[in-house]
Design an enzyme around this catalytic site. Structure first.
Site, PDB file in Angstrom:
ATOM      1  N   TYR A   1      21.595  10.931 -22.192  1.00  0.00           N
ATOM      2  CA  TYR A   1      22.683  10.096 -21.625  1.00  0.00           C
ATOM      3  C   TYR A   1      22.471  10.320 -19.965  1.00  0.00           C
ATOM      4  CZ  TYR A   1      24.552   7.064 -24.970  1.00  0.00           C
ATOM      5  OH  TYR A   1      24.656   5.653 -25.730  1.00  0.00           O
TER       6      TYR A   1
ATOM      7  N   GLU B   1      24.566   8.339 -17.754  1.00  0.00           N
ATOM      8  CA  GLU B   1      25.293   7.558 -16.994  1.00  0.00           C
ATOM      9  C   GLU B   1      25.540   7.998 -15.491  1.00  0.00           C
ATOM     10  OE1 GLU B   1      26.037   7.921 -20.176  1.00  0.00           O
ATOM     11  OE2 GLU B   1      27.241   6.526 -20.938  1.00  0.00           O
TER      12      GLU B   1
ATOM     13  N   ASP C   1      14.142 -14.173  -7.015  1.00  0.00           N
ATOM     14  CA  ASP C   1      13.833 -13.567  -8.231  1.00  0.00           C
ATOM     15  C   ASP C   1      12.294 -13.406  -8.544  1.00  0.00           C
ATOM     16  OD1 ASP C   1      13.329 -13.119 -10.870  1.00  0.00           O
ATOM     17  OD2 ASP C   1      14.897 -14.288 -11.793  1.00  0.00           O
TER      18      ASP C   1
ATOM     19  N   THR D   1      11.530  -8.305 -12.722  1.00  0.00           N
ATOM     20  CA  THR D   1      11.356  -7.381 -13.838  1.00  0.00           C
ATOM     21  C   THR D   1       9.970  -6.411 -13.496  1.00  0.00           C
ATOM     22  OG1 THR D   1       9.427  -8.932 -14.596  1.00  0.00           O
ATOM     23  CG2 THR D   1      11.949  -9.183 -15.611  1.00  0.00           C
TER      24      THR D   1
ATOM     25  N   LYS E   1       5.739  -7.715 -15.813  1.00  0.00           N
ATOM     26  CA  LYS E   1       4.831  -8.787 -15.755  1.00  0.00           C
ATOM     27  C   LYS E   1       3.510  -8.440 -14.936  1.00  0.00           C
ATOM     28  CE  LYS E   1       8.225 -12.158 -16.965  1.00  0.00           C
ATOM     29  NZ  LYS E   1       9.867 -11.589 -16.515  1.00  0.00           N
TER      30      LYS E   1
ATOM     31  N   ARG F   1       8.859  -2.670 -19.684  1.00  0.00           N
ATOM     32  CA  ARG F   1       9.704  -3.751 -19.683  1.00  0.00           C
ATOM     33  C   ARG F   1      10.955  -3.324 -18.951  1.00  0.00           C
ATOM     34  NH1 ARG F   1       7.387  -7.324 -22.902  1.00  0.00           N
ATOM     35  NH2 ARG F   1       9.074  -8.724 -22.287  1.00  0.00           N
TER      36      ARG F   1
HETATM   37  N1  DSN Z   1      10.425 -14.746 -20.873  1.00  0.00           N
HETATM   38  C1  DSN Z   1       9.953 -14.851 -19.570  1.00  0.00           C
HETATM   39  C2  DSN Z   1       8.887 -15.358 -19.462  1.00  0.00           C
HETATM   40  O1  DSN Z   1       7.989 -15.635 -20.122  1.00  0.00           O
HETATM   41  O2  DSN Z   1       8.474 -16.040 -18.028  1.00  0.00           O
HETATM   42  C3  DSN Z   1      10.885 -14.818 -18.370  1.00  0.00           C
HETATM   43  O3  DSN Z   1      12.021 -14.087 -18.677  1.00  0.00           O
END
Ligand code: DSN
Length: 438
Positions: free
Chosen positions: A70, A72, A221, A247, A250, A256
């Protein structure tokens, strides 16, 4: 049956053999399903635009001792003892993130992109404040004001359109004139750009000019395109954005997770408070450690080659599909994805059915709504196709053209099993030439 006997050598290469062996002794049921998943990934072409294949280094950092603690708080300011190495890991992730994105402040703790956006709203907005974005069904995101998300329930979303007129050269692009008009009319506190199904370059500078005109903050974003931005294959969101959320899994090809970036110290302080203790508890330190590994990988020169290849591959695939008579929203792509509009190919065919046929042939895409969608998100009139994961495996333009012909054959066969089986074999053969990262 052991994990070793259920998988091919290729699939086993993708996970540490010792890890699988250990799991096999400890919990053969889970070992077997992991081995099956490695095999599935090895034998299919992953074309979901938001997915990727991480490096073994990223994978091992996630499955490490760093999960046990932990922590925090933030580096140097924790609520629990024993955080010395966690401080080092988080600071390293922060330092690499700011270097990678060319900005001053980073919060690496968001568990996901959704959490990153939620923290930004919590930091900057009051319930009922106005947020401007693209509607989910036109390629936006749930957290950009969808009525089923807290962002739509607690905020007042105003959505700007795409260009829907097919006779225009910018058909399917963001309607920037409408962005300005709507911003002047509604005076939003935040203007959001960045999408989950948009295949064209985002003009951050133009968005910032509108934001400045109405006193809004520009939040970009870049969840989908982060890897392209840092790899020089898409313009940077800085210096135009006040805040960038993304994120990490990707096109950025990390674990993730989420990330928030800014150049403004006051915004950074508000964001830190909004992440912890505002909207999250203990940070996922094993994931933050893996983020540091991924950022380190993205700082290497070869990541630029990867990012450019993602776009070259997407363009080759898009051109093949269009030359076979398929319709893509905006008539092509500038980035890692394309959106196939099935309404013109066959008005009866849903994205759901098309994705199922393709999955049977070993080609993994997702059903997706398309501009001015009339079907539900469970049916849809389109499919979204992306190149990041296939590019990681080493496919190049010619391979993507071949993949395009596979997709074309499956869709034109309208469920004919003989054709699906024939393509399935060719997909297996192509996959065998491109092992997963190992
Ligand atoms: N689920 C994601 C996507 O496939 O674009 C977006 O959060």
């Amino acid at each position: 049956m052991t994990a070793q006997t259920t998988t091919s050598a290729t699939a086993l290469d993708t996970l540490s053999e010792s890890l699988l062996r250990l799991l096999d002794e400890h919990d053969p049921e889970v070992a077997s399903l992991l081995a099956d998943e490695a095999q599935r990934q090895a034998d299919t072409i992953e074309l979901i635009a938001s997915e990727n294949h991480v490096s073994p280094a990223v994978m091992h950092a996630m499955g490490s001792w760093m999960t046990n603690k932990y922590a925090e708080g933030y580096p140097g300011k924790r609520y629990y003892s024993g955080c010395v190495n966690y401080d080092r890991a988080e600071q390293l992730a922060i330092d690499r993130a700011t270097k990678l994105f060319g900005c001053k402040f980073a919060n690496v703790q968001p568990h996901s992109g959704a959490n990153a956006n939620l923290a930004v709203y919590f930091a900057l907005l009051e319930p009922g404040d106005t947020l401007m974005s693209v509607v989910l069904s036109d390629g936006g995101h749930l957290t950009h004001g969808s009525p089923v998300s807290i962002s739509g329930k607690w905020l007042k979303p105003v959505h700007y359109p795409l260009v829907y007129d097919e006779s225009r050269a910018d058909y399917g692009y963001i309607d920037y004139d409408a962005v300005e008009k709507l911003a002047l009319q509604h005076k939003p506190k935040i203007i959001l750009c960045g999408y989950s199904a948009y295949s064209r370059v985002i003009d951050f500078e133009r968005f910032r000019a509108v934001a400045d005109k109405v006193g809004a903050l520009l939040v970009s974003d870049i969840a989908h395109i982060a890897g392209l931005c840092v790899g020089g294959a898409h313009p940077d969101p800085f210096p135009h954005s006040h805040i960038v959320t993304t994120t990490t899994h990707k096109t950025l090809r990390g674990p993730r997770g989420g990330l928030i970036l800014t150049n403004d110290e006051e915004l950074a302080k508000a964001i830190n408070k909004a992440v912890f203790p505002g909207t999250q508890g203990g940070p996922l330190m094993h994931i933050i450690t893996a983020k540091a590994v991924a950022f380190g990988e993205a700082l290497k020169p070869e990541f630029k080659t990867y990012a450019k290849q993602i776009v070259a591959n997407a363009k080759a695939l898009a051109e093949t599909l269009m030359s076979c008579g398929h319709h893509l929203l905006s008539n092509g792509t500038d980035n890692h994805l394309m959106l196939m509009d099935l309404r013109k190919f066959d008005p009866e065919l849903t994205g759901k059915q098309a994705a199922l046929w393709l999955e049977s042939a070993g080609i993994i895409v997702n059903k997706n709504t398309v501009a001015q969608e009339e079907r539900s998100p469970f049916q849809t009139s389109g499919i979204r196709i992306g190149s990041p994961a296939a590019t990681t495996r080493g496919l190049k333009e010619d391979d993507m053209r071949r993949v395009g012909t596979f997709i074309d054959r499956v869709l034109k066969a309208k469920g004919d099993e003989a054709v699906i089986n024939e393509v399935r074999e060719e997909v297996r053969e192509l996959c065998a030439q491109f092992p997963l990262p190992h």
